[in-house]
Motif scaffolding. Structure first.
Motif, PDB file in Angstrom:
ATOM      1  N   LEU A   1       1.378  -0.944  -0.138  1.00 34.38           N
ATOM      2  CA  LEU A   1      -0.203  -0.162   0.443  1.00 34.38           C
ATOM      3  C   LEU A   1       0.820   1.177  -0.207  1.00 34.38           C
ATOM      4  N   ASP A   2      -0.070   2.167  -0.675  1.00 40.88           N
ATOM      5  CA  ASP A   2       1.152   3.471  -0.922  1.00 40.88           C
ATOM      6  C   ASP A   2       0.298   4.438   0.143  1.00 40.88           C
ATOM      7  N   PRO A   3       1.291   4.960   1.291  1.00 38.97           N
ATOM      8  CA  PRO A   3       0.274   5.493   2.950  1.00 38.97           C
ATOM      9  C   PRO A   3       0.159   7.207   2.239  1.00 38.97           C
ATOM     10  N   ARG A   4       0.103   7.153   1.159  1.00 37.57           N
ATOM     11  CA  ARG A   4       0.252   8.358   0.028  1.00 37.57           C
ATOM     12  C   ARG A   4      -1.169   8.651  -0.403  1.00 37.57           C
ATOM     13  N   ALA A   5      -1.773   7.753  -0.588  1.00 36.84           N
ATOM     14  CA  ALA A   5      -2.406   7.056  -1.339  1.00 36.84           C
ATOM     15  C   ALA A   5      -4.283   7.164  -0.563  1.00 36.84           C
ATOM     16  N   PRO A   6      -4.974   8.604  -1.870  1.00 36.84           N
ATOM     17  CA  PRO A   6      -5.744   9.370  -0.672  1.00 36.84           C
ATOM     18  C   PRO A   6      -6.745   8.230   0.755  1.00 36.84           C
ATOM     19  N   PHE A   7      -7.353   7.230  -0.454  1.00 37.15           N
ATOM     20  CA  PHE A   7      -7.720   6.066   0.587  1.00 37.15           C
ATOM     21  C   PHE A   7      -7.868   4.689   1.891  1.00 37.15           C
ATOM     22  N   VAL A   8      -5.910   5.322   1.304  1.00 36.53           N
ATOM     23  CA  VAL A   8      -5.189   4.737   3.117  1.00 36.53           C
ATOM     24  C   VAL A   8      -4.738   5.302   4.216  1.00 36.53           C
ATOM     25  N   LEU A   9      -5.282   4.604   4.758  1.00 34.45           N
ATOM     26  CA  LEU A   9      -5.035   5.033   6.284  1.00 34.45           C
ATOM     27  C   LEU A   9      -4.380   4.453   7.202  1.00 34.45           C
ATOM     28  N   ALA A  10      -3.051   4.885   8.537  1.00 32.45           N
ATOM     29  CA  ALA A  10      -2.419   4.645   9.270  1.00 32.45           C
ATOM     30  C   ALA A  10      -2.937   4.431   9.934  1.00 32.45           C
ATOM     31  N   THR A  11      -2.094   3.068  10.962  1.00 31.16           N
ATOM     32  CA  THR A  11      -3.847   2.930  11.569  1.00 31.16           C
ATOM     33  C   THR A  11      -2.377   2.567  13.130  1.00 31.16           C
ATOM     34  N   HIS A  12      -1.281   2.669  12.961  1.00 36.46           N
ATOM     35  CA  HIS A  12      -0.278   3.117  14.650  1.00 36.46           C
ATOM     36  C   HIS A  12      -0.767   3.528  15.780  1.00 36.46           C
ATOM     37  N   GLU A  13      -1.284   4.965  15.465  1.00 36.86           N
ATOM     38  CA  GLU A  13      -1.868   5.079  16.425  1.00 36.86           C
ATOM     39  C   GLU A  13      -2.687   4.087  17.354  1.00 36.86           C
ATOM     40  N   LEU A  14      -2.917   3.566  17.279  1.00 33.14           N
ATOM     41  CA  LEU A  14      -3.927   2.312  18.069  1.00 33.14           C
ATOM     42  C   LEU A  14      -2.887   1.739  18.713  1.00 33.14           C
ATOM     43  N   GLY A  15      -1.890   1.339  18.091  1.00 36.87           N
ATOM     44  CA  GLY A  15      -1.217   0.831  18.918  1.00 36.87           C
ATOM     45  C   GLY A  15      -1.712  -1.494  18.998  1.00 36.87           C
TER      46      GLY A  15
ATOM     47  N   LEU B   1      -1.311   0.313   7.979  1.00 37.18           N
ATOM     48  CA  LEU B   1      -1.943   0.470   6.861  1.00 37.18           C
ATOM     49  C   LEU B   1      -2.580   0.309   6.454  1.00 37.18           C
ATOM     50  N   ILE B   2      -4.119   0.417   6.174  1.00 34.95           N
ATOM     51  CA  ILE B   2      -5.227  -0.216   5.371  1.00 34.95           C
ATOM     52  C   ILE B   2      -5.684   0.537   4.603  1.00 34.95           C
ATOM     53  N   ASP B   3      -6.039  -0.237   3.697  1.00 36.32           N
ATOM     54  CA  ASP B   3      -6.846   0.762   2.405  1.00 36.32           C
ATOM     55  C   ASP B   3      -8.846   0.623   2.350  1.00 36.32           C
ATOM     56  N   LEU B   4      -9.214   1.921   2.334  1.00 40.61           N
ATOM     57  CA  LEU B   4     -10.451   1.761   2.550  1.00 40.61           C
ATOM     58  C   LEU B   4     -11.119   1.717   0.590  1.00 40.61           C
ATOM     59  N   GLU B   5     -10.459   1.846  -0.276  1.00 43.83           N
ATOM     60  CA  GLU B   5     -11.029   2.603  -1.598  1.00 43.83           C
ATOM     61  C   GLU B   5     -12.753   1.661  -1.932  1.00 43.83           C
ATOM     62  N   GLN B   6     -12.526   0.145  -1.510  1.00 41.70           N
ATOM     63  CA  GLN B   6     -13.085  -0.994  -2.276  1.00 41.70           C
ATOM     64  C   GLN B   6     -14.343  -0.950  -1.753  1.00 41.70           C
TER      65      GLN B   6
END
Length: 200
Positions: free
Chosen positions: A7-21, A124-129
């Protein structure tokens, strides 16, 4: 062995989840507007224009299996009235709820995995689909410009809403032959009356 994310972290629908730990119960709120991808709609009938703003209002929650994403998606749509073909537009509001599983759970031979499961990749997670699926299901399948749109004239294609009194004089095809005979008979009778009489 850790698999590198595709996943490309710069892609519009890609979110980072590392804050959840990876702490079950921890949450993260995400609000952002991203450009709509291409072909987000129903076969050219109605859809979200490419590049239009898609508003994401989401809640990310860490659970034992992975990251649970829930929230709302809003986007403008445009299309054609299925009755009169006039342009129509509006706003689609869709609900999203998806579980993204951690890679180790998905790869655990002791756990039955679904091939269509969405995965967390390198936090990272991809929300597009999921967004595509939710928006397409929420779009009007038969959009109309107004609820009582009368559509088009089946004979000439005129838009009936522009001329409520629009009509055509038509002859029932079952009587068409008889109408032709009556016309011929009238013409013959008229010709006879116009000719000289026996007394002239």
């Amino acid at each position: 062995m850790t698999t590198l994310s595709t996943l490309d972290p710069r892609a519009p629908f890609v979110l980072a989840t590392h804050e959840l730990g990876r702490r079950p119960g921890s949450t993260q709120r995400v609000s952002r507007t991203v450009p709509a991808p291409a072909d987000l709609g129903l076969g050219g009938v109605v859809g979200v224009p490419e590049g239009a703003g898609v508003e994401l209002s989401l809640r990310l929650e860490s659970v034992m299996e992975g990251v649970l994403v829930s929230g709302t998606v809003r986007a403008p749509y445009s299309g054609e009235c299925v009755r009169c073909l006039e342009p129509v537009d509006g706003e689609v509001v869709a609900e999203v709820q998806e579980l993204y599983v951690y890679p180790e759970r998905a790869d655990d031979p002791g756990i039955e995995a679904d091939d269509e499961e969405l995965r967390v990749e390198d936090d990272l997670i991809d929300l597009e689909q999921p967004v595509r699926d939710a928006v397409v299901l929420a779009l009007p399948q038969s959009p109309v410009c107004r609820a009582d749109c009368p559509g088009l004239c089946p004979d000439c294609g005129a838009r009936l809403a522009d001329d409520p009194d629009h009509a055509h004089e038509t002859t029932d095809p079952r009587w068409a032959a008889l109408a032709g005979l009556l016309t011929d008979d009238t013409n013959e009778t008229g010709s006879h009356r116009a000719g000289p009489t026996e007394g002239s």
